[in-house]
Design an enzyme around this catalytic site. Sequence first.
Site, PDB file in Angstrom:
ATOM      1  N   LYS A   1      -8.429   9.920   1.945  1.00 31.80           N
ATOM      2  CA  LYS A   1      -8.263   8.675   1.315  1.00 31.80           C
ATOM      3  C   LYS A   1      -8.079   7.467   2.328  1.00 31.80           C
ATOM      4  CE  LYS A   1      -4.841   7.869  -1.241  1.00 31.80           C
ATOM      5  NZ  LYS A   1      -3.721   7.969  -2.318  1.00 31.80           N
ATOM      6  N   LYS A   2      -7.229   7.555   3.213  1.00 35.46           N
ATOM      7  CA  LYS A   2      -6.827   6.532   4.332  1.00 35.46           C
ATOM      8  C   LYS A   2      -7.198   6.793   5.547  1.00 35.46           C
ATOM      9  CE  LYS A   2      -3.225   5.122   1.182  1.00 35.46           C
ATOM     10  NZ  LYS A   2      -1.492   4.533   0.992  1.00 35.46           N
TER      11      LYS A   2
HETATM   12  N1  CTP Z   1       3.868  -0.154  -5.303  1.00 30.01           N
HETATM   13  C1  CTP Z   1       4.064  -1.247  -6.224  1.00 30.01           C
HETATM   14  N2  CTP Z   1       4.720  -2.130  -5.363  1.00 30.01           N
HETATM   15  C2  CTP Z   1       4.348  -2.157  -3.829  1.00 30.01           C
HETATM   16  C3  CTP Z   1       3.663  -1.008  -3.310  1.00 30.01           C
HETATM   17  C4  CTP Z   1       3.547  -0.006  -4.104  1.00 30.01           C
HETATM   18  O1  CTP Z   1       4.203  -1.114  -7.039  1.00 30.01           O
HETATM   19  N3  CTP Z   1       4.714  -3.369  -3.251  1.00 30.01           N
HETATM   20  C5  CTP Z   1       3.404   0.989  -6.292  1.00 30.01           C
HETATM   21  C6  CTP Z   1       1.836   1.374  -6.165  1.00 30.01           C
HETATM   22  O2  CTP Z   1       1.121   0.489  -7.046  1.00 30.01           O
HETATM   23  C7  CTP Z   1       1.691   2.797  -6.513  1.00 30.01           C
HETATM   24  C8  CTP Z   1       3.090   3.362  -6.083  1.00 30.01           C
HETATM   25  O3  CTP Z   1       3.908   2.233  -5.777  1.00 30.01           O
HETATM   26  O4  CTP Z   1       1.928   3.001  -7.918  1.00 30.01           O
HETATM   27  C9  CTP Z   1       2.985   4.145  -4.771  1.00 30.01           C
HETATM   28  O5  CTP Z   1       2.291   3.469  -3.863  1.00 30.01           O
HETATM   29  P1  CTP Z   1       1.854   3.622  -2.395  1.00 30.01           P
HETATM   30  O6  CTP Z   1       0.429   3.849  -2.207  1.00 30.01           O
HETATM   31  O7  CTP Z   1       2.214   5.141  -1.869  1.00 30.01           O
HETATM   32  O8  CTP Z   1       2.680   2.670  -1.589  1.00 30.01           O
HETATM   33  P2  CTP Z   1       1.983   1.224  -0.851  1.00 30.01           P
HETATM   34  O9  CTP Z   1       3.097   0.525  -0.269  1.00 30.01           O
HETATM   35  O10 CTP Z   1       1.069   0.565  -1.506  1.00 30.01           O
HETATM   36  O11 CTP Z   1       1.394   2.059   0.571  1.00 30.01           O
HETATM   37  P3  CTP Z   1      -0.001   1.698   1.450  1.00 30.01           P
HETATM   38  O12 CTP Z   1       0.441   0.464   2.018  1.00 30.01           O
HETATM   39  O13 CTP Z   1      -0.047   2.823   2.562  1.00 30.01           O
HETATM   40  O14 CTP Z   1      -1.223   1.365   0.575  1.00 30.01           O
END
Ligand code: CTP
Length: 130
Positions: free
Chosen positions: A44-45
């Site tokens: 994915k990333k």
């Molecule tokens: N999430 C959230 N608020 C944030 C960050 C994440 O509500 N500030 C939620 C995402 O919408 C998702 C869950 O937490 O439902 C897991 O998200 P994840 O992708 O693991 O976290 P991110 O911090 O968004 O990671 P990345 O920066 O790697 O995309």
Amino acid sequence: MNTVITFGTFDVLHVGHINILERARAKGDHLVVGVSSDKLNFEKKARYPVYKENDRVKIIKSLRCVDQVFIEESLELKAEYIKQHQASVLVMGDDWKGRFDHLSEFCEVLYLARTPSVSTSEIIEIVKSI
Ligand code: CTP
């Protein structure tokens, strides 16, 4: 039992993760979390998470608001996971808004607002720059 299911990487746990998990749990009385596998994240990333999948599972399992955790092996299997866990609600962060509407044939699909100004990617960048 009113089971809620949600999915995510939950790498380098932060307050946005806790907020969405607590709000997801409040939508029912049993919260199941699909923690995406290391391999799935790489696909994915194009990078592996900082914390390995078994450690991420252990951390999420230890939270009071979480009842059950499994490893999400594929993004294509959400319908199977929903049926397997007999979930009546799917919660996703609103960064996914509209992307899972087709799953409403199996359960209610809710998108909850993300917590502003925090993400795992940003934390990694901040730590790198220190
Ligand atoms: N999430 C959230 N608020 C944030 C960050 C994440 O509500 N500030 C939620 C995402 O919408 C998702 C869950 O937490 O439902 C897991 O998200 P994840 O992708 O693991 O976290 P991110 O911090 O968004 O990671 P990345 O920066 O790697 O995309």
